[in-house]
Design an enzyme around this catalytic site. Structure first.
Site, PDB file in Angstrom:
ATOM      1  N   TRP A 147     -56.544  18.875 -10.770  1.00 54.70           N
ATOM      2  CA  TRP A 147     -56.530  18.959 -12.234  1.00 54.70           C
ATOM      3  C   TRP A 147     -55.459  18.053 -12.819  1.00 54.70           C
ATOM      4  O   TRP A 147     -55.646  17.461 -13.889  1.00 54.70           O
ATOM      5  CB  TRP A 147     -56.282  20.404 -12.659  1.00 54.70           C
ATOM      6  CG  TRP A 147     -56.162  20.587 -14.152  1.00 54.70           C
ATOM      7  CD1 TRP A 147     -57.169  20.817 -15.043  1.00 54.70           C
ATOM      8  CD2 TRP A 147     -54.956  20.540 -14.938  1.00 54.70           C
ATOM      9  NE1 TRP A 147     -56.673  20.922 -16.317  1.00 54.70           N
ATOM     10  CE2 TRP A 147     -55.319  20.756 -16.287  1.00 54.70           C
ATOM     11  CE3 TRP A 147     -53.616  20.340 -14.626  1.00 54.70           C
ATOM     12  CZ2 TRP A 147     -54.386  20.782 -17.303  1.00 54.70           C
ATOM     13  CZ3 TRP A 147     -52.678  20.364 -15.650  1.00 54.70           C
ATOM     14  CH2 TRP A 147     -53.069  20.574 -16.973  1.00 54.70           C
ATOM     15  N   HIS A 148     -54.342  17.923 -12.112  1.00 55.47           N
ATOM     16  CA  HIS A 148     -53.239  17.108 -12.634  1.00 55.47           C
ATOM     17  C   HIS A 148     -53.535  15.617 -12.600  1.00 55.47           C
ATOM     18  O   HIS A 148     -52.891  14.849 -13.329  1.00 55.47           O
ATOM     19  CB  HIS A 148     -51.955  17.396 -11.844  1.00 55.47           C
ATOM     20  CG  HIS A 148     -51.337  18.720 -12.185  1.00 55.47           C
ATOM     21  ND1 HIS A 148     -51.750  19.909 -11.617  1.00 55.47           N
ATOM     22  CD2 HIS A 148     -50.335  19.050 -13.041  1.00 55.47           C
ATOM     23  CE1 HIS A 148     -51.023  20.904 -12.107  1.00 55.47           C
ATOM     24  NE2 HIS A 148     -50.167  20.415 -12.964  1.00 55.47           N
ATOM     25  N   GLY A 149     -54.444  15.187 -11.777  1.00 54.94           N
ATOM     26  CA  GLY A 149     -54.765  13.773 -11.750  1.00 54.94           C
ATOM     27  C   GLY A 149     -55.557  13.368 -10.524  1.00 54.94           C
ATOM     28  O   GLY A 149     -55.550  14.057  -9.506  1.00 54.94           O
TER      29      GLY A 149
ATOM     30  N   PHE B  15     -51.959  14.056 -18.341  1.00 52.95           N
ATOM     31  CA  PHE B  15     -52.884  14.944 -17.634  1.00 52.95           C
ATOM     32  C   PHE B  15     -53.957  15.487 -18.579  1.00 52.95           C
ATOM     33  O   PHE B  15     -54.909  16.053 -18.126  1.00 52.95           O
ATOM     34  CB  PHE B  15     -52.140  16.105 -16.979  1.00 52.95           C
ATOM     35  CG  PHE B  15     -51.047  15.648 -16.054  1.00 52.95           C
ATOM     36  CD1 PHE B  15     -51.250  14.573 -15.218  1.00 52.95           C
ATOM     37  CD2 PHE B  15     -49.829  16.281 -16.022  1.00 52.95           C
ATOM     38  CE1 PHE B  15     -50.252  14.136 -14.356  1.00 52.95           C
ATOM     39  CE2 PHE B  15     -48.817  15.863 -15.166  1.00 52.95           C
ATOM     40  CZ  PHE B  15     -49.040  14.782 -14.344  1.00 52.95           C
TER      41      PHE B  15
END
Length: 427
Positions: free
Chosen positions: A283-285, A427
């Protein structure tokens, strides 16, 4: 630059899709039709998120994998800029759809009210990821000017700016210099940078959250708490009960529990934990560093669960030991999060243990960091252990206002006023 006027259409699309899906869920009696509405909402929103955030990463890795096997295939890539806040408002909108399907939130039929919920500006670009049953009802309430609420919001904002400008951006000067040029530094510099980055990202992200919560408080709205002194945690599990609370609870409610949570066998429970944290990392990248960061946290949580650490209450020297182990593990994991690539991360971790040296000094900056750290720790200890003496919350009107003036003056004097944007904007 990760925003363009055209990207407002993405926000509108996500809002409209989840709004219509919720209306359908509320309209149909047939369970199958309700599920079709929910799945359609999930697929369309996640498809947009995938296109902008993960498509190029996946296509490039598939191309490299095929090339390694002797196949030369050019998979097209798109030169798309990641829209600011897309991960946050997508999850907030999807949470609403799921809650309506579960029956825990009523369908919001006024499109303007629902659109305000998805796009509420204080927390739009970096959270907290709000729940519909908390924020939506507040838009229907009458809000009057309340001086104490305004003062409370201003205090949160000032502390947030202190964490961002006087702490995070100060740490960032040194951290960025090391992590962006890892081949030019030694293990001593790596160690100092790796100890400063946890406070940089904490000050940066918790600072933004406090500013967002404070702005909303000034207007009469109450957003959920997003950080609760995470570096006081005595286990990785406790860390995640204190860090980015709106996201960790989102994954718990909408990923971990639907997978079966802890209501299944031990091995399946470990699998559920690992999957949840792998998804959290991604989810963060779209980078392997984030994938490994999330995976590492998932593995650590599985180990803690196997050892029964999360259920224990520690005191005295035992508490200090578990705190120290947790802090070291979290700091090591942060190296993966901050490094520009896996090669840099491995160089930093290896260098800390095999390439000792004296870090390059930046005395003036280190003194400013030390001052900010001291103020932070006093505040954190006071909040954690409920010290009776509180300057910011003093009963004296004069003391409260003098505190605000002094904090603002400190930020102006020692803050990095020309610093970078917030880390979580990416993000």
């Amino acid at each position: 630059m990760n925003w363009q006027p055209a990207y407002a259409l993405l926000l509108l699309t996500s809002t409209f899709v989840t709004y219509i899906a919720a209306l359908g869920i509320g309209c149909f009696e047939d369970r199958r039709k309700k599920k079709i509405c929910l799945v359609s909402s999930l697929v369309l929103n996640l498809a947009i998120l995938f296109l902008f955030k993960y498509y190029n990463f996946l296509s490039s890795n598939i191309s490299m994998g095929l090339e390694a096997c002797g196949f030369k295939i050019d998979i097209p890539e798109f030169g798309l800029i990641l829209p600011v806040g897309i991960s946050f408002y997508t999850f907030q909108a999807l949470g609403y759809s799921i809650d309506v399907y579960r029956g825990t939130t009523k369908v919001e039929r006024d499109f303007a009210t629902y659109a305000l919920f998805v796009s509420f500006f204080p927390q739009l670009v970096a959270g907290p990821i709000e729940r519909s049953n908390n924020l939506l009802p507040q838009f229907k309430q009458q809000h009057r000017f309340d001086y104490e609420a305004v003062l409370s919001g201003v205090k949160l904002m000032v502390w947030g700016y202190f964490m961002k400008l006087a702490l995070a951006d100060r740490c960032g000067i040194y951290v960025d210099a090391i992590f962006n040029n890892v081949d030019k530094h030694n293990g001593g510099s790596y160690l100092v940078a790796s100890l400063l980055f946890p406070f940089q990202i904490y000050g940066d992200f918790a600072g933004y959250s406090l500013i967002a919560i404070g702005v909303a408080r000034v207007m009469g709205f109450r957003l959920m708490e997003n950080f609760r002194r995470p570096y006081f945690a005595t286990s990785v599990g406790e860390f995640w009960h204190r860090w980015h609370i709106s996201l960790s609870t989102w994954f718990k409610d909408y990923v971990y529990i639907p997978l079966g949570g802890n209501r299944v066998g031990r091995l399946r429970n470990y699998f559920n934990l690992l999957v949840t944290f792998v998804i959290s990392g991604i989810w963060h990248g779209a980078y392997w560093t984030f994938f490994l960061w999330g995976t590492l946290h998932g593995i650590l949580l599985c180990i803690e669960k196997a050892l029964g650490i999360g259920k224990q209450k520690f005191t005295g020297i035992n508490k200090f030991f578990h705190w120290a182990v947790t802090f070291v593990l979290v700091c090591l994991a942060w190296i993966l999060f901050r490094a520009n690539n896996l090669s840099d991360a491995m160089m930093v971790i290896k260098g800390i243990f095999t390439n000792p040296g004296v870090p390059k000094p930046e005395y003036a900056n280190f003194i400013a960091i030390g001052m900010a750290m001291t103020i932070l720790l006093i505040k954190e200890f006071a909040d954690e252990y409920k010290w009776p003496v509180r300057v910011a919350d003093s009963k004296s009107w004069i003391v409260r206002h003098v505190y605000l003036v002094m904090m603002i003056a400190y930020i102006i004097l020692f803050g990095v006023l020309g610093g970078d944007q917030f880390i979580y904007f990416q993000f």
